[in-house]
Design a protein around this motif. Structure first.
Motif, PDB file in Angstrom:
ATOM      1  N   THR A   1       0.850  -1.196   0.000  1.00 50.52           N
ATOM      2  CA  THR A   1       0.000   0.000   0.000  1.00 50.52           C
ATOM      3  C   THR A   1       0.881   1.240   0.000  1.00 50.52           C
ATOM      4  O   THR A   1       2.038   1.210   0.439  1.00 50.52           O
TER       5      THR A   1
ATOM      6  N   GLU B   1       2.006   0.436 -10.450  1.00 55.59           N
ATOM      7  CA  GLU B   1       1.023  -0.510 -10.983  1.00 55.59           C
ATOM      8  C   GLU B   1       1.061  -1.853 -10.252  1.00 55.59           C
ATOM      9  O   GLU B   1       0.089  -2.613 -10.282  1.00 55.59           O
TER      10      GLU B   1
ATOM     11  N   LYS C   1      -0.972  -2.880  -4.481  1.00 58.37           N
ATOM     12  CA  LYS C   1      -2.364  -3.319  -4.337  1.00 58.37           C
ATOM     13  C   LYS C   1      -3.309  -2.147  -4.092  1.00 58.37           C
ATOM     14  O   LYS C   1      -4.431  -2.119  -4.604  1.00 58.37           O
ATOM     15  N   ARG C   2      -2.890  -1.163  -3.292  1.00 52.87           N
ATOM     16  CA  ARG C   2      -3.756  -0.013  -2.983  1.00 52.87           C
ATOM     17  C   ARG C   2      -2.924   1.252  -2.897  1.00 52.87           C
ATOM     18  O   ARG C   2      -1.992   1.343  -2.099  1.00 52.87           O
TER      19      ARG C   2
ATOM     20  N   LEU D   1      -5.741   2.285 -13.626  1.00 54.45           N
ATOM     21  CA  LEU D   1      -5.526   2.296 -12.177  1.00 54.45           C
ATOM     22  C   LEU D   1      -6.731   2.900 -11.455  1.00 54.45           C
ATOM     23  O   LEU D   1      -7.209   2.355 -10.452  1.00 54.45           O
TER      24      LEU D   1
ATOM     25  N   SER E   1     -10.138   0.725 -12.027  1.00 47.83           N
ATOM     26  CA  SER E   1     -10.173  -0.536 -11.277  1.00 47.83           C
ATOM     27  C   SER E   1     -10.306  -0.315  -9.776  1.00 47.83           C
ATOM     28  O   SER E   1     -10.627  -1.253  -9.027  1.00 47.83           O
TER      29      SER E   1
ATOM     30  N   GLN F   1      -7.765   0.440  -7.993  1.00 53.65           N
ATOM     31  CA  GLN F   1      -6.443   0.175  -7.424  1.00 53.65           C
ATOM     32  C   GLN F   1      -5.824   1.481  -6.911  1.00 53.65           C
ATOM     33  O   GLN F   1      -5.141   1.496  -5.900  1.00 53.65           O
TER      34      GLN F   1
END
Length: 925
Positions: free
Chosen positions: A31, A52, A55-56, A110, A113, A115
């Motif tokens: 993260t 990319e 995960k967050r 990004l 999605s 993300q």
């Protein structure tokens, strides 16, 4: 452990903080929480692969926008946030966002999605976010934090001089995380809007097309999607795109569109027609011109919306020369016919007054051929019934405007008429307009011997009620001409006319089948004809096919399949001051002045037969304000004609029947005027105009529990400049620290502040209202058209115009797309026992019914007020009772409120070359 980084001391073999710190720190991250200040997609050029893989990613970024002018009662609505941020996003030219390596497309995926989430914190909260920091958490649950000067951009990490201080101690990590959480969860913070996320992808795929390429594949969105209406304003609604798309498709596929746009006031008719005009002009294979015919008061509005919303150049004719979008007047010609034929732009705008007066220059217009002709406020084109009670396409009883439309129809590819009330008093008026569209065409009413041509009243009756008792051959006679297009669907979604046309081998541009073709139909097609009996007159008549009408209520209660939201954000109107006790009590002298003025008007009416417009002028002005009444009475007594007063004080529209002059003042009338002046002077000595006290009460404390109207912003309307000027002077004395705008006709607008007036251009006043530097605006009816006042939440009508359409136009300034309040307040002022009060008491219920049916009050009901003023209340009742109690086409109008089909315009990546577009539209006639 603390590590320090400087752009001055890059690591070995590398000259940027992007590689020595950011990319390295983000490897193996799970993260990433970032206080960015400024965030740019270019950061993906620095550490794209690393980001990319996370995960967050959460980024809190600054916004230059402030929401003061978008807030409603201290709150910022979701739609207001969306509009404000969109305007900031669009401040940069999309072509300047071009980035290598598909950076924008990678950013879109990004964001799309989930993300990466970007939240915005507006300047209203802290001002600029100068503190920059971040917390990185790895898959092994270890963490680090950093603070420094660098924004989240390529420029910060590769070009600027920046300092970064990394600290992986628990205390530092907790401190930075707490700062991030506080900003991230701030009540004022909000996620990046979906519109901006989608525009990131559109910009990534953006392609500039030449005009030749566009003409080969004419997507209507390409010339419009990067125009100011999208990039600087609130964009377009589905019902607007629907009409533009439909008109343009019919223009291309059916050798020209023939439509009446009859949307309710405030739904953006002008911008819809303006977009259609641009598309047709750009696609014209032989560079034909576009002609727009509007009331004189709308010349500036039309040119302004074309240029300010669409960046479409145009010129309007000022009766001497053409004036372009920069206000530059062209060459004057002694011969007006020569001058008007030399418009310096592809799109020329002329006044209806020119046509009503039967000017010789009109013949020059009728000698040209056009790509498109647009007539705004087309309900002014009227025909009177012949002595036999019937109308026909060749009737000599058409007024000049209707005759002009009939004459120009065969000379233009597309003909678009606009009116909020295609039916004023008689449904046959709609037939008159369609008959004008049909000149030289067979697709509107069919051929010469069509049932729809034969008898207007019977045709209208068929569209409203159907025609009972028809045998098969008689029914076919109504269906066959004009035979609807093959793609027209029935109530079940089928295409019966495709089968009928295929059976008769009719082409797409053939609209007349023969009477004996019924026998030639194959069995399935003949069965289709039989199945149409219950629905043909309801859903397939020429009226519903050619009249496009959407009401505000229908749009507010219909979900847009594209967005799942209502097709129009609801804006309710709370009408205050409607009970009898809310009318203002006149003092004895003011009542005497009013009664004497009424007597004066009656004597003038006896001496002169006219429309009632001039005869009642003094009464209307006393009903506006004591100041206007005194000024008018003095000028009349001094010999100024009421006709000259009308031109001097009002921003009046072109009148289809221009008023004549009044007879010489008689001694009785002179005495009555003297009494009016004396009573008004005595009333002024006794105290202020009662309207001033009521206005101050509403502004300071509100009415009926609404709270102070000044807090939400207010516009006060009056018909007369002297009323507006008097009120502005009184209010600036009462509120010396409050800027007050006076918006009036040319060269009469001012800013009042501290008791003094400063002349100010109308454009500057509009800008200050939009920026909320002016919260109180006083306007004549010059402000009732072409002025968007969504930032104001209340309206006071200081006087009630006797042309009912004006009331709708006034309300439409605040009840419109983009209004920041879900409910706006309106107060209609009137004196007790005045003409306005008489009409309200006797006829208000019926007027409300008519408004509900027609969307506004028909212009022709102006005479109701005149009758009341001349003490003919029974005649007023007769006029109003003559209006239909049921809207003739209501069900059919609202069957399809209009959702644009095909891809969303906002996603259109093809853009028409701006230089070529402007060059084409700047060609002369």
């Amino acid at each position: 452990m603390i590590r320090r980084y400087s752009s001055r001391q890059p690591g070995p073999g590398n000259n940027s903080l992007g590689r020595t710190f950011l990319a390295k720190a983000l490897k193996q991250a799970r993260t990433y929480d970032r206080i960015a200040g400024y965030f740019s997609p270019s950061i993906l050029e620095v550490a794209g692969e690393e980001i990319e893989a996370i995960k967050r990613v959460r980024v809190i970024a600054n916004s230059q926008v402030t929401f003061g002018r978008f807030s409603a009662g201290g709150r910022v609505s979701e739609s207001a946030r969306k509009e404000a941020l969109w305007q900031e996003w669009c401040a940069e030219d999309p072509s300047a966002r071009a980035m290598p390596n598909n950076v924008l497309e990678r950013l879109y995926h990004l964001l799309d999605s989930g993300q990466m989430t970007v939240r915005i914190l507006p300047n209203d909260r802290f001002g600029l976010i100068h503190g920059k920091a971040g917390v990185i958490t790895y898959y092994d649950d270890s963490q680090t934090s950093f603070v420094g000067s660098a924004n989240e951009s390529l420029q910060a990490f590769q070009l600027n001089y920046e300092l970064i201080w990394e600290d992986d101690s628990p205390e530092a990590i907790a401190w930075v995380q707490n700062e991030f959480n506080t900003l991230w969860g701030a009540p004022d913070a909000f996620d990046l809007t979906r519109d901006i996320i989608d525009d990131v992808l559109r910009t990534a795929k953006r392609r500039v097309r030449t005009q030749l390429e566009w003409c080969a594949n004419p997507n209507p969105a390409a010339p419009i999607v990067e125009s100011p209406v999208y990039r600087k304003h609130a964009g377009l609604w589905s019902h607007q795109k629907y009409f533009v798309q439909r008109a343009f498709e019919e223009h291309l596929e059916h050798d020209g569109a023939r439509l009446i746009l009859a949307d309710q006031v405030g739904l953006g008719k002008t911008i819809q027609l303006a977009m259609a005009a641009q598309l047709m002009a750009l696609h014209s294979p032989d560079n034909r011109p576009v002609l727009i015919v509007v009331p004189s008061t709308l010349l500036g509005q039309w040119q302004g919306e074309l240029w300010n919303l669409l960046e479409v150049p145009s010129a309007y004719w000022n009766n001497r020369a053409w004036v372009d979008e920069y206000g530059v007047e062209g060459e004057r010609h002694k011969d007006g016919e020569i001058g008007i034929a030399k418009c310096p732009r592809r799109i020329g705008i002329v006044s209806q007054g020119l046509i009503f007066r039967g000017s010789d220059t009109v013949q020059a217009l009728l000698r040209k051929k056009y790509e498109c002709v647009i007539v705004d406020e087309a309900h002014r084109a009227r025909a009177r019934a012949t002595p036999g009670g019937k109308r026909g396409s060749g009737s000599a009883d058409a007024n000049n405007l209707l005759s002009f439309i009939r004459a120009v129809s065969p000379r233009t590819r597309s003909l678009l008429l606009a009116t909020a009330t295609p039916v004023q008093m008689d449904p046959v008026e709609a037939w008159d307009l369609l008959a004008a569209l049909a000149e030289g065409r067979t697709d509107v009413f069919g051929g010469k011997y069509s049932q729809w041509w034969k008898d207007p009243a019977q045709a209208v009756g068929a569209a409203i009620e159907g025609v009972p008792g028809l045998n098969e051959q008689e029914f076919w006679n109504w269906v066959r001409s004009p035979l609807p297009p093959e793609g027209e669907k029935d109530a079940d979604g089928g295409e019966p006319f495709r089968a009928i046309r295929d059976s008769l081998a009719m082409g797409p541009h053939e609209y007349e089948a023969k009477l004996d073709d019924l026998e030639r139909l194959d069995a399935p097609a003949r069965s289709r004809v039989a199945n149409l009996r219950g629905t043909f007159f309801l859903f397939h008549n020429p009226f519903i096919r050619r009249i496009v009408r959407r009401t505000r209520l229908a749009l507010e209660t219909t979900l847009d399949p594209e967005t799942g939201r209502p097709m129009l954000d609801p804006v309710a109107v709370r009408l205050c001051g409607e009970s009898g006790r809310d009318s203002l009590e006149l003092s004895s002298y003011l009542q005497d002045a009013y009664d004497t003025a009424r007597e004066y008007c009656a004597t003038v009416a006896k001496a002169r037969r006219g429309s009632g417009f001039l005869e009642t002028l003094l009464l209307r002005r006393i009903g506006s304000s004591m100041a206007a009444g005194m000024s008018t009475a003095q000028k009349l007594q001094g010999g100024t004609s009421e006709e000259d007063l009308s031109k001097e004080y009002e921003d009046s529209e072109d009148e289809p029947e221009l008023p004549g002059s009044l007879p010489r003042l008689q001694s009785e009338q002179h005495q009555l005027l003297s009494r009016v002046i004396q009573c008004l002077a005595t009333a002024a000595e006794e105290g202020a105009d009662p309207k001033l006290a009521r206005i101050r009460q509403i502004l300071d404390r509100g009415v009926e529990g609404t709270g102070p109207w000044l807090e939400r912003g207010c516009i006060i309307f009056t018909q007369y400049f002297d009323s507006a000027q008097w009120l502005a002077q009184e209010l600036t004395s009462a509120y010396p620290e409050l800027p007050i705008g006076l918006y009036a006709g040319s060269n009469k607008s001012s800013l009042f502040f501290g008791g003094y007036a400063e002349p100010m251009a109308r454009e500057e006043i509009k800008k200050r209202v939009q920026d909320q530097r002016i919260q109180l605006l006083i306007g004549t009816d010059a402000a009732s058209e072409g002025l968007n006042l969504q930032v104001l939440g209340s309206l006071i009508n200081m006087d009630l115009p006797w042309n009912p359409t004006r009331l709708e136009q006034r309300k439409g300034r605040i009840q419109r797309i983009g209004q920041r309040f879900s409910e706006v307040y309106v107060y209609n002022m009137r004196y007790r026992n005045s003409v306005e009060d008489d009409v309200h008491a006797a006829l208000s219920d019926r007027l409300q019914d008519i408004h509900a049916l027609f969307g506004q009050i028909p212009d022709t009901l102006t005479d109701v007020w005149v009758d009341a003023a001349l003490n003919s209340i029974d005649e007023a009742r007769k006029r109003i009772d003559a209006v239909p109690t049921k809207h003739p086409f209501d069900i059919r109008y609202n069957r399809d409120v209009g959702a644009a089909g095909g891809p969303r315009w906002e996603a259109c990546a093809d853009v028409l070359n701006a230089r070529e577009r402007l060059q084409s539209l700047r060609d002369n006639w």
